[in-house]
Write a protein that holds these residues in place. Structure first.
Motif, PDB file in Angstrom:
ATOM      1  N   ALA A  91      46.487  38.486  28.986  1.00  8.29           N
ATOM      2  CA  ALA A  91      45.097  38.474  28.522  1.00  8.29           C
ATOM      3  C   ALA A  91      44.334  39.677  29.044  1.00  8.29           C
ATOM      4  CB  ALA A  91      44.413  37.179  28.949  1.00  8.29           C
ATOM      5  N   HIS A  92      44.586  40.051  30.291  1.00  8.67           N
ATOM      6  CA  HIS A  92      43.885  41.195  30.885  1.00  8.67           C
ATOM      7  C   HIS A  92      44.273  42.500  30.186  1.00  8.67           C
ATOM      8  CE1 HIS A  92      42.236  38.715  34.041  1.00  8.67           C
ATOM      9  NE2 HIS A  92      43.441  38.307  34.404  1.00  8.67           N
ATOM     10  N   TYR A  93      45.570  42.676  29.926  1.00 13.05           N
ATOM     11  CA  TYR A  93      46.001  43.906  29.250  1.00 13.05           C
ATOM     12  C   TYR A  93      45.474  43.978  27.823  1.00 13.05           C
ATOM     13  CZ  TYR A  93      48.952  45.871  32.873  1.00 13.05           C
ATOM     14  OH  TYR A  93      49.388  46.472  34.035  1.00 13.05           O
ATOM     15  N   LEU A  94      45.404  42.842  27.149  1.00 11.58           N
ATOM     16  CA  LEU A  94      44.860  42.837  25.793  1.00 11.58           C
ATOM     17  C   LEU A  94      43.372  43.164  25.814  1.00 11.58           C
ATOM     18  CD1 LEU A  94      46.733  39.682  24.448  1.00 11.58           C
ATOM     19  CD2 LEU A  94      47.132  42.048  23.750  1.00 11.58           C
ATOM     20  N   ASN A 144      52.311  26.310  34.697  1.00 16.81           N
ATOM     21  CA  ASN A 144      53.252  26.304  35.812  1.00 16.81           C
ATOM     22  C   ASN A 144      52.545  26.160  37.159  1.00 16.81           C
ATOM     23  OD1 ASN A 144      52.040  28.767  36.082  1.00 16.81           O
ATOM     24  ND2 ASN A 144      53.872  29.989  35.694  1.00 16.81           N
ATOM     25  N   GLY A 145      51.222  25.877  37.145  1.00 11.11           N
ATOM     26  CA  GLY A 145      50.478  25.667  38.377  1.00 11.11           C
ATOM     27  C   GLY A 145      50.293  26.908  39.212  1.00 11.11           C
ATOM     28  N   ASN A 146      50.439  28.080  38.619  1.00 10.11           N
ATOM     29  CA  ASN A 146      50.392  29.331  39.380  1.00 10.11           C
ATOM     30  C   ASN A 146      48.957  29.808  39.588  1.00 10.11           C
ATOM     31  OD1 ASN A 146      50.784  31.974  40.360  1.00 10.11           O
ATOM     32  ND2 ASN A 146      52.739  32.123  39.301  1.00 10.11           N
ATOM     33  N   PRO A 147      48.464  29.861  40.837  1.00  8.31           N
ATOM     34  CA  PRO A 147      47.078  30.278  41.089  1.00  8.31           C
ATOM     35  C   PRO A 147      46.793  31.742  40.790  1.00  8.31           C
ATOM     36  CG  PRO A 147      48.240  29.977  43.163  1.00  8.31           C
ATOM     37  CD  PRO A 147      49.153  29.456  42.068  1.00  8.31           C
ATOM     38  N   LEU A 148      47.827  32.561  40.557  1.00  7.43           N
ATOM     39  CA  LEU A 148      47.574  33.948  40.168  1.00  7.43           C
ATOM     40  C   LEU A 148      46.774  34.018  38.871  1.00  7.43           C
ATOM     41  CD1 LEU A 148      51.003  35.705  40.920  1.00  7.43           C
ATOM     42  CD2 LEU A 148      48.897  35.863  42.249  1.00  7.43           C
ATOM     43  N   VAL A 149      46.845  32.946  38.069  1.00  2.22           N
ATOM     44  CA  VAL A 149      46.098  32.894  36.814  1.00  2.22           C
ATOM     45  C   VAL A 149      44.598  32.982  37.081  1.00  2.22           C
ATOM     46  CG1 VAL A 149      45.571  31.435  34.807  1.00  2.22           C
ATOM     47  CG2 VAL A 149      47.901  31.584  35.658  1.00  2.22           C
ATOM     48  N   MET A 150      44.154  32.541  38.247  1.00  2.00           N
ATOM     49  CA  MET A 150      42.723  32.512  38.557  1.00  2.00           C
ATOM     50  C   MET A 150      42.166  33.880  38.937  1.00  2.00           C
ATOM     51  SD  MET A 150      42.215  28.935  40.638  1.00  2.00           S
ATOM     52  CE  MET A 150      43.320  29.394  41.977  1.00  2.00           C
ATOM     53  N   LEU A 151      43.024  34.861  39.181  1.00  2.00           N
ATOM     54  CA  LEU A 151      42.548  36.175  39.600  1.00  2.00           C
ATOM     55  C   LEU A 151      41.993  36.961  38.418  1.00  2.00           C
ATOM     56  CD1 LEU A 151      45.315  37.341  42.120  1.00  2.00           C
ATOM     57  CD2 LEU A 151      43.245  36.012  42.568  1.00  2.00           C
ATOM     58  N   SER A 152      40.901  37.674  38.675  1.00  2.00           N
ATOM     59  CA  SER A 152      40.327  38.545  37.647  1.00  2.00           C
ATOM     60  C   SER A 152      41.177  39.794  37.492  1.00  2.00           C
ATOM     61  CB  SER A 152      38.904  38.949  38.036  1.00  2.00           C
ATOM     62  OG  SER A 152      38.937  39.823  39.161  1.00  2.00           O
ATOM     63  N   GLN A 153      40.864  40.578  36.467  1.00  2.00           N
ATOM     64  CA  GLN A 153      41.606  41.824  36.254  1.00  2.00           C
ATOM     65  C   GLN A 153      41.552  42.715  37.488  1.00  2.00           C
ATOM     66  OE1 GLN A 153      40.464  44.154  32.781  1.00  2.00           O
ATOM     67  NE2 GLN A 153      40.805  46.032  33.948  1.00  2.00           N
ATOM     68  N   ARG A 154      40.356  42.920  38.032  1.00  3.83           N
ATOM     69  CA  ARG A 154      40.212  43.797  39.199  1.00  3.83           C
ATOM     70  C   ARG A 154      40.916  43.207  40.411  1.00  3.83           C
ATOM     71  NH1 ARG A 154      39.482  48.905  39.081  1.00  3.83           N
ATOM     72  NH2 ARG A 154      37.324  49.042  38.380  1.00  3.83           N
ATOM     73  N   GLU A 155      40.854  41.891  40.576  1.00  4.07           N
ATOM     74  CA  GLU A 155      41.550  41.269  41.700  1.00  4.07           C
ATOM     75  C   GLU A 155      43.060  41.450  41.585  1.00  4.07           C
ATOM     76  OE1 GLU A 155      38.142  37.828  42.503  1.00  4.07           O
ATOM     77  OE2 GLU A 155      39.954  37.349  41.372  1.00  4.07           O
ATOM     78  N   LEU A 156      43.584  41.354  40.378  1.00  5.85           N
ATOM     79  CA  LEU A 156      45.017  41.598  40.184  1.00  5.85           C
ATOM     80  C   LEU A 156      45.382  43.036  40.540  1.00  5.85           C
ATOM     81  CD1 LEU A 156      45.750  39.716  36.834  1.00  5.85           C
ATOM     82  CD2 LEU A 156      46.808  39.234  39.049  1.00  5.85           C
ATOM     83  N   GLU A 157      44.522  43.990  40.136  1.00  4.97           N
ATOM     84  CA  GLU A 157      44.784  45.387  40.458  1.00  4.97           C
ATOM     85  C   GLU A 157      44.826  45.595  41.970  1.00  4.97           C
ATOM     86  OE1 GLU A 157      43.032  48.283  37.082  1.00  4.97           O
ATOM     87  OE2 GLU A 157      41.518  47.054  38.052  1.00  4.97           O
ATOM     88  N   VAL A 158      43.816  45.065  42.664  1.00  2.00           N
ATOM     89  CA  VAL A 158      43.749  45.218  44.123  1.00  2.00           C
ATOM     90  C   VAL A 158      44.929  44.507  44.778  1.00  2.00           C
ATOM     91  CG1 VAL A 158      42.414  44.667  46.198  1.00  2.00           C
ATOM     92  CG2 VAL A 158      41.247  45.532  44.156  1.00  2.00           C
ATOM     93  N   MET A 159      45.261  43.303  44.306  1.00  2.00           N
ATOM     94  CA  MET A 159      46.393  42.563  44.862  1.00  2.00           C
ATOM     95  C   MET A 159      47.686  43.359  44.730  1.00  2.00           C
ATOM     96  SD  MET A 159      48.171  39.055  43.518  1.00  2.00           S
ATOM     97  CE  MET A 159      49.139  40.018  42.318  1.00  2.00           C
ATOM     98  N   ASP A 160      47.936  43.904  43.541  1.00  2.00           N
ATOM     99  CA  ASP A 160      49.169  44.662  43.326  1.00  2.00           C
ATOM    100  C   ASP A 160      49.256  45.855  44.271  1.00  2.00           C
ATOM    101  OD1 ASP A 160      50.148  42.993  41.348  1.00  2.00           O
ATOM    102  OD2 ASP A 160      49.286  44.147  39.700  1.00  2.00           O
TER     103      ASP A 160
END
Length: 212
Positions: A91-94, A144-160
């Motif tokens: 969803a973030h990439y789209l 699948n109960g994965n909490p990574l789904v809750m991260l925003s686009q920017r949070e995913l970038e910083v996490m990575d």
């Protein structure tokens, strides 16, 4: 004749994907790149119809890759192709401009369908991705109960970048944000994933990606 660039750093995956591309599109000219800088050089020199782009390139630039490609070829179709959970990243990439997203865990039939849809209607998303887009900012842990789904686009970038071992200053420079913003995102990530150190974050992310 279609002109396609495949950006993927695993040679076996490139070989298999090119085979599928040629099955779907008998009249095709293809280029291959195993790094993002090499991909940009090809994008700058060749007029392309479709770019199949892996997310997890060793020298990749996350969501910023879309913007950099669009600056050179605004109209090219971009299909993200990755082993990461599509429910988390697609969803973030789209939203930032990709036209489609297909997982490397998809069946050969789905990959064929994705390529066909890209040229027929200019986009592709699986039912799971469509659901993630509908949830939008109200997302909760998914099927699948994965909490990574809750991260925003920017949070995913910083996490990575954190799990890659980058320091706050490096992340701030790379994302063109302030160090205090990085610290704020880091705090939110730690809270959402229930960790307190970068080492714990690395271990937690590894566990969560194994759920995919």
């Amino acid at each position: 004749m279609k002109h396609i660039l495949l950006v993927e750093n695993h040679s076996i995956v490139r070989l298999a994907t090119i085979f599928i591309l040629r099955e779907v599109l008998p009249a095709v000219t293809s280029w291959e790149a195993d790094t993002f800088p090499e991909a940009l050089r090809i994008v700058s020199s060749q007029k392309l119809d479709l770019i199949v782009l892996d997310i997890n390139l060793p020298d990749g630039e996350g969501f910023q890759m879309i913007e950099k490609i669009r600056r050179i070829q605004p109209e090219v179709l971009i299909m993200m192709f990755s082993g990461v959970d599509e429910e988390i990243y697609a969803a973030h990439y789209l939203r930032v401009g990709a036209n489609g997203f297909v997982s490397k865990t998809s069946s050969t039939e789905e990959v064929r369908a994705a390529i066909t849809a890209m040229f027929d209607i200019g986009r592709y998303m699986s039912p799971d991705v469509a659901e993630a887009l509908l949830r939008g900012p109200f997302a909760r842990p998914g099927r699948n109960g994965n909490p990574l789904v809750m991260l925003s686009q920017r949070e995913l970038e910083v996490m990575d970048l954190l799990v890659q071992g980058k320091w706050t200053k490096e992340i701030a420079t790379f994302l063109n944000i302030t160090g205090s913003s990085v610290s704020t995102y880091k705090t939110r990530i730690f809270e959402k994933l229930g960790v307190s150190t970068v080492l714990e974050l690395y271990q937690r992310v590894s566990e969560l990606r194994d759920m995919e």
